[in-house]
Write a protein that holds these residues in place. Structure first.
Motif, PDB file in Angstrom:
ATOM      1  N   GLY A  91      -0.096  -4.907  -2.637  1.00 52.52           N
ATOM      2  CA  GLY A  91       0.623  -3.944  -3.469  1.00 52.52           C
ATOM      3  C   GLY A  91      -0.238  -2.854  -4.050  1.00 52.52           C
ATOM      4  O   GLY A  91       0.276  -1.913  -4.659  1.00 52.52           O
ATOM      5  N   ALA A  92      -1.557  -2.960  -3.865  1.00 49.71           N
ATOM      6  CA  ALA A  92      -2.450  -1.937  -4.403  1.00 49.71           C
ATOM      7  C   ALA A  92      -2.314  -0.646  -3.609  1.00 49.71           C
ATOM      8  O   ALA A  92      -2.132  -0.654  -2.398  1.00 49.71           O
ATOM      9  CB  ALA A  92      -3.896  -2.428  -4.365  1.00 49.71           C
ATOM     10  N   ASP A  93      -2.426   0.452  -4.308  1.00 54.08           N
ATOM     11  CA  ASP A  93      -2.232   1.757  -3.665  1.00 54.08           C
ATOM     12  C   ASP A  93      -3.535   2.532  -3.535  1.00 54.08           C
ATOM     13  O   ASP A  93      -3.526   3.734  -3.365  1.00 54.08           O
ATOM     14  CB  ASP A  93      -1.226   2.572  -4.483  1.00 54.08           C
ATOM     15  CG  ASP A  93      -0.360   3.458  -3.605  1.00 54.08           C
ATOM     16  OD1 ASP A  93      -0.462   3.356  -2.370  1.00 54.08           O
ATOM     17  OD2 ASP A  93       0.410   4.260  -4.149  1.00 54.08           O
ATOM     18  N   ASN A  94      -4.651   1.820  -3.640  1.00 57.83           N
ATOM     19  CA  ASN A  94      -5.937   2.520  -3.648  1.00 57.83           C
ATOM     20  C   ASN A  94      -6.896   1.981  -2.594  1.00 57.83           C
ATOM     21  O   ASN A  94      -8.104   2.058  -2.748  1.00 57.83           O
ATOM     22  CB  ASN A  94      -6.580   2.384  -5.028  1.00 57.83           C
ATOM     23  CG  ASN A  94      -6.780   0.934  -5.431  1.00 57.83           C
ATOM     24  OD1 ASN A  94      -6.289   0.039  -4.747  1.00 57.83           O
ATOM     25  ND2 ASN A  94      -7.485   0.712  -6.533  1.00 57.83           N
ATOM     26  N   THR A  95      -6.355   1.399  -1.532  1.00 60.94           N
ATOM     27  CA  THR A  95      -7.222   0.830  -0.506  1.00 60.94           C
ATOM     28  C   THR A  95      -7.313   1.749   0.702  1.00 60.94           C
ATOM     29  O   THR A  95      -6.310   2.241   1.198  1.00 60.94           O
ATOM     30  CB  THR A  95      -6.705  -0.548  -0.055  1.00 60.94           C
ATOM     31  OG1 THR A  95      -5.342  -0.422   0.336  1.00 60.94           O
ATOM     32  CG2 THR A  95      -6.805  -1.571  -1.179  1.00 60.94           C
ATOM     33  N   GLN A  96      -8.538   1.975   1.146  1.00 64.48           N
ATOM     34  CA  GLN A  96      -8.750   2.756   2.365  1.00 64.48           C
ATOM     35  C   GLN A  96      -8.409   1.895   3.561  1.00 64.48           C
ATOM     36  O   GLN A  96      -8.778   0.733   3.632  1.00 64.48           O
ATOM     37  CB  GLN A  96     -10.206   3.200   2.443  1.00 64.48           C
ATOM     38  CG  GLN A  96     -10.517   4.043   3.679  1.00 64.48           C
ATOM     39  CD  GLN A  96     -11.948   4.519   3.681  1.00 64.48           C
ATOM     40  OE1 GLN A  96     -12.554   4.668   2.626  1.00 64.48           O
ATOM     41  NE2 GLN A  96     -12.498   4.742   4.862  1.00 64.48           N
ATOM     42  N   ARG A  97      -7.694   2.452   4.521  1.00 68.90           N
ATOM     43  CA  ARG A  97      -7.232   1.657   5.652  1.00 68.90           C
ATOM     44  C   ARG A  97      -8.402   1.142   6.487  1.00 68.90           C
ATOM     45  O   ARG A  97      -9.371   1.858   6.732  1.00 68.90           O
ATOM     46  CB  ARG A  97      -6.287   2.470   6.534  1.00 68.90           C
ATOM     47  CG  ARG A  97      -5.571   1.608   7.558  1.00 68.90           C
ATOM     48  CD  ARG A  97      -4.670   2.388   8.477  1.00 68.90           C
ATOM     49  NE  ARG A  97      -3.523   2.954   7.816  1.00 68.90           N
ATOM     50  CZ  ARG A  97      -2.407   3.335   8.463  1.00 68.90           C
ATOM     51  NH1 ARG A  97      -2.329   3.171   9.772  1.00 68.90           N
ATOM     52  NH2 ARG A  97      -1.411   3.875   7.820  1.00 68.90           N
ATOM     53  N   VAL A  98      -8.269  -0.111   6.922  1.00 70.14           N
ATOM     54  CA  VAL A  98      -9.276  -0.720   7.787  1.00 70.14           C
ATOM     55  C   VAL A  98      -9.479   0.165   9.021  1.00 70.14           C
ATOM     56  O   VAL A  98      -8.522   0.588   9.654  1.00 70.14           O
ATOM     57  CB  VAL A  98      -8.839  -2.135   8.212  1.00 70.14           C
ATOM     58  CG1 VAL A  98      -9.717  -2.662   9.333  1.00 70.14           C
ATOM     59  CG2 VAL A  98      -8.878  -3.081   7.017  1.00 70.14           C
TER      60      VAL A  98
END
Length: 731
Positions: free
Chosen positions: A206-213
């Motif tokens: 649910g976090a909106d601050n993750t850089q996509r793998v």
């Protein structure tokens, strides 16, 4: 995308975990077998006698590298990132520290849970639902075993050990990385019960601050697709396919082709004539020099206009009933207000950025294949049969793919079968890369089927829909394929009627029927499958009925939706976010649509400017989405944005046509997709939910067309019932 073959099964139990090692190296590898209850009584593939090197769901090496082995292919829909997030959340590592690789070779480990677990599948927007329980449990089990190993090593209670960003920590100051404890953990008994984190504990789901793998690698070009694979001594191949579907090779004159510099061999295979060369350019030039006489006695000779006319005639004959309640004929006969409309939907190509390709290499009694495998178990069996091997001797490298949209989920393994047959024909003397050019791909069939619809609906004195009769004529995707026995029942292919036979609106008298046509044009699932045409017919008809009833389109829909339905919640949300009740600036018009596909509900309001049929511009799209728990909100937004662009291109411009059985289009000059300057502003609003996640790769496509059509009708008073708009607006 591939349609699900059964209704979704329950998530796996907490039991059934198994321990495995990777290639004999020290470390912790986890996987679990699907419980028999998930097989639904279907024949269940046995584990490989010689296991795939990808022997579990995650692997932690001594260097603290966490590698997640994905049961699903990533074709841009972001499933690698989603699965990494699930594991990272439970394991206790940042998602940015996880690597993801494709896995295959063991249906008990990688079988798609949503279809019973008997085989591996990426399609039908099922990757996230299939992974939700499985990969969280893999992460939680690994965490539990690592903690137990640390507690044993330090002589403390397991309850005193915590995880912190890839490390194990004790209040005494003792600290170890996961990698340092991985070997010890691998010697422990796998727990049969693990506790998953409660939603309140989530920091990454649910976090909106993750850089996509792998996002950086894709942007910089370091990320490898099948088209990038290079093997020592590799040869390159292209295939000349029959110009008409169903054609066969009668004779070949390869004299000139063999003289082309770089050409190594010319081979007749089951589906055409292959040119093998030292580079792709030489292979293409060699193909151009071929002189082939085709046997077209069983080929499809009709053009698009003839096919459409045959489909129109079929509308006059009753079809097979897919859904029925009440007395439709009687209700329509009594009605004083009704609509009677027909729709035409063309063949559509998948047109993925990366054309079809595969690499095949044999070493001794083993075969290795690289490709975008949506159905790796199917392709493994097909390649094994061609090579004369048992399936356990065929290693499938599941490569990320530059788009798929269902095109790489075929029962006969087309490009994989061709590449294997070519490599066999040259005596397995070199690895072979087979590449379909854009023209090969565009003219190679496997299209979204051509459909014609007729829809009659009436209003009662209360302004509600009193009757609904919907007749769909088209070519079944499943009938005549390996999927028929498991998918088709009573002559009904659900991919033809989904979204129509199960529409959410309350109608007392309803009948939906289908006529399955025979045509020689190969068809296949296409992003959101049957919903691509049924949503258009249903949602534009709802708009016409609203106008006929003198009611607001949103209010009219709400009147026919159950109070607790997800469609109602999504429609209310998108209307509020788009400020539906407020007037638009002069010269702007809007339309609305709401549709559920693959367990996800999407509502859209589209705003346009229009001064006439030749001057329509989509300015803004507002979307509301209910896809259950939002694992990666940014991925959800990206998929809806991508679905809007994909859907708009198809609705406005795209069509595959045939003249005397030969496909007219070959590249993007003649098969037009959306251009950059046509892409509107897209706003995506995700509804909060506690439901298990549903799919998101496809559901953004179906509402686009009807919402646009309804906006166009509001602007210029014309109902577009013949697609694409380039054709229908001038009809």
């Amino acid at each position: 995308m591939l349609h699900l073959l059964t209704s979704r099964a329950a998530p796996p139990s907490r039991r059934g975990f198994l321990m495995a090692t990777l290639g004999g190296s020290s470390g912790l590898a986890l996987g679990f077998a699907l419980p028999e209850s998930l097989a639904g009584g279907r024949a269940h593939a046995e584990p490989q006698r010689t296991p795939s090197p990808f022997a579990g769901y995650l692997f932690i090496d001594r260097n603290n590298t966490v590698t997640v082995l994905s049961a699903h292919m990533d074709m841009g829909q972001g499933i690698y990132h989603g699965i990494a997030t699930l594991v990272a959340e439970e394991l206790g590592v940042p998602v940015a520290d996880i690597k993801v690789e494709g896995a295959a070779g063991n249906p008990r480990l990688y079988g798609n849970v949503t279809v019973g677990g008997a085989f591996q599948l990426t399609g039908g927007s099922s990757a996230t639902p299939s992974s939700w329980e499985r990969y969280r449990r893999a992460g939680a089990t690994a965490r539990t075993m690592l903690i137990a190993a640390a507690a044993k090593s330090w002589g403390v209670a397991a309850t005193e050990v915590t995880t912190e960003a890839g490390s194990l920590v004790h209040a005494s100051g003792k600290r170890a990385t996961f990698g340092e404890m991985a070997e010890a953990a691998s010697n422990l008994t796998v727990p049969t019960e693990v506790t998953l984190k409660a939603p309140a504990e989530w920091t990454q789901i649910g976090a909106d601050n993750t850089q996509r793998v792998a996002g950086r690698d894709k942007v910089t070009g370091a990320f490898n697709f099948t088209i990038d694979i290079r093997r020592p001594g590799m040869l390159y191949a292209v295939v000349a396919h029959p110009p008409r579907f169903g054609g066969k090779v009668k004779s070949v004159d390869a004299t000139a082709a063999r003289k082309v510099a770089g050409v190594v061999d010319v081979i007749t295979i089951a589906r055409g004539v292959a040119i093998v060369a030292r580079n792709t350019y030489a292979a293409i030039k060699g193909r151009e020099a071929l002189k082939i006489d085709w046997d077209e006695t069983r080929a499809e000779q009709r053009g698009s206009d003839e096919l459409v006319e045959a489909y129109r005639r079929a509308l006059a004959v009753p079809g097979t009933i897919a859904a029925k309640r009440g007395d439709v004929a009687g209700a329509l006969a009594r009605a004083s207000k009704a609509i009677d409309v027909s729709f035409e939907f063309p063949y559509l190509a998948h047109a993925a950025l990366e054309p079809l390709d595969a690499v095949v290499e044999r070493k001794g009694d083993s075969l290795e294949i690289w490709g975008g495998h949506q159905l790796p178990d199917f392709y493994q069996a097909i390649a094994a049969q061609i090579a004369g091997l048992t399936p356990d001797r065929v290693k499938m490298n599941v490569m990320p793919t530059g788009g798929g949209f269902g095109r790489r989920a075929v029962a006969d393994g087309d490009v994989i079968a061709e590449a294997t047959e070519i490599a066999k024909a040259i005596g397995w003397t070199a690895p072979v890369k087979l590449l379909w050019t854009r023209e090969d791909d565009m003219r190679g069939g496997r299209y979204r089927p051509l459909y014609v619809h007729k829809l009659r609906a009436s209003l009662g004195p209360d302004g509600r829909i009193s009757a609904w009769h919907h007749h769909i004529v088209g070519q079944s995707i499943a009938i005549g394929t390996a999927f028929e026995t498991s998918l088709v029942s009573g002559g009904i292919d659900p991919t033809s009627v989904e979204g129509a036979a199960d529409m959410p609106y309350a109608v007392p008298d309803l009948q939906v029927e289908v006529t399955n046509m025979r045509a020689g044009v190969p068809v296949l699932w296409w992003r959101s499958v049957g919903h691509t045409h049924t949503a258009y017919a249903v949602e534009t008809a709802m708009d016409e009925l609203a106008v006929l009833a003198g009611q607001d389109p949103v209010a009219f829909r709400l009147k026919h939706l159950a109070n607790n339905s997800r469609e109602r919640s999504v429609l209310e949300a998108v209307a509020a976010k788009a400020k539906w009740d407020e007037p638009l600036p002069l010269g702007r018009f809007r339309g609305v649509a709401v549709h559920k596909s693959f367990g996800t509900v999407v509502g859209m309001v589209i705003e346009i400017t229009a001064t006439g049929p030749a001057n329509i511009k989509v300015e803004r799209v507002v979307a509301a989405v209910d896809c259950g728990i939002a694992i990666n909100p940014d991925v959800i937004r990206a998929q809806i944005e991508g679905g809007v662009g994909f859907g708009l291109g198809a609705i406005l411009h795209s069509q595959i046509t045939l003249t005397k059985g030969i496909v007219d289009q070959g590249n993007f000059d003649s098969y037009q997709v959306l251009r950059f300057d046509e892409m509107p502003i897209v706003e995506v609003h995700i509804l909060p939910s506690t439901r298990s996640p549903s799919g998101i790769g496809e559901p953004g496509v179906p509402p686009v067309g009807p919402a646009l059509a309804n906006a166009v009708a509001a602007a210029i008073g014309k109902r577009v019932r013949m697609l694409p708009f380039d054709k229908g607006l001038s009809a």
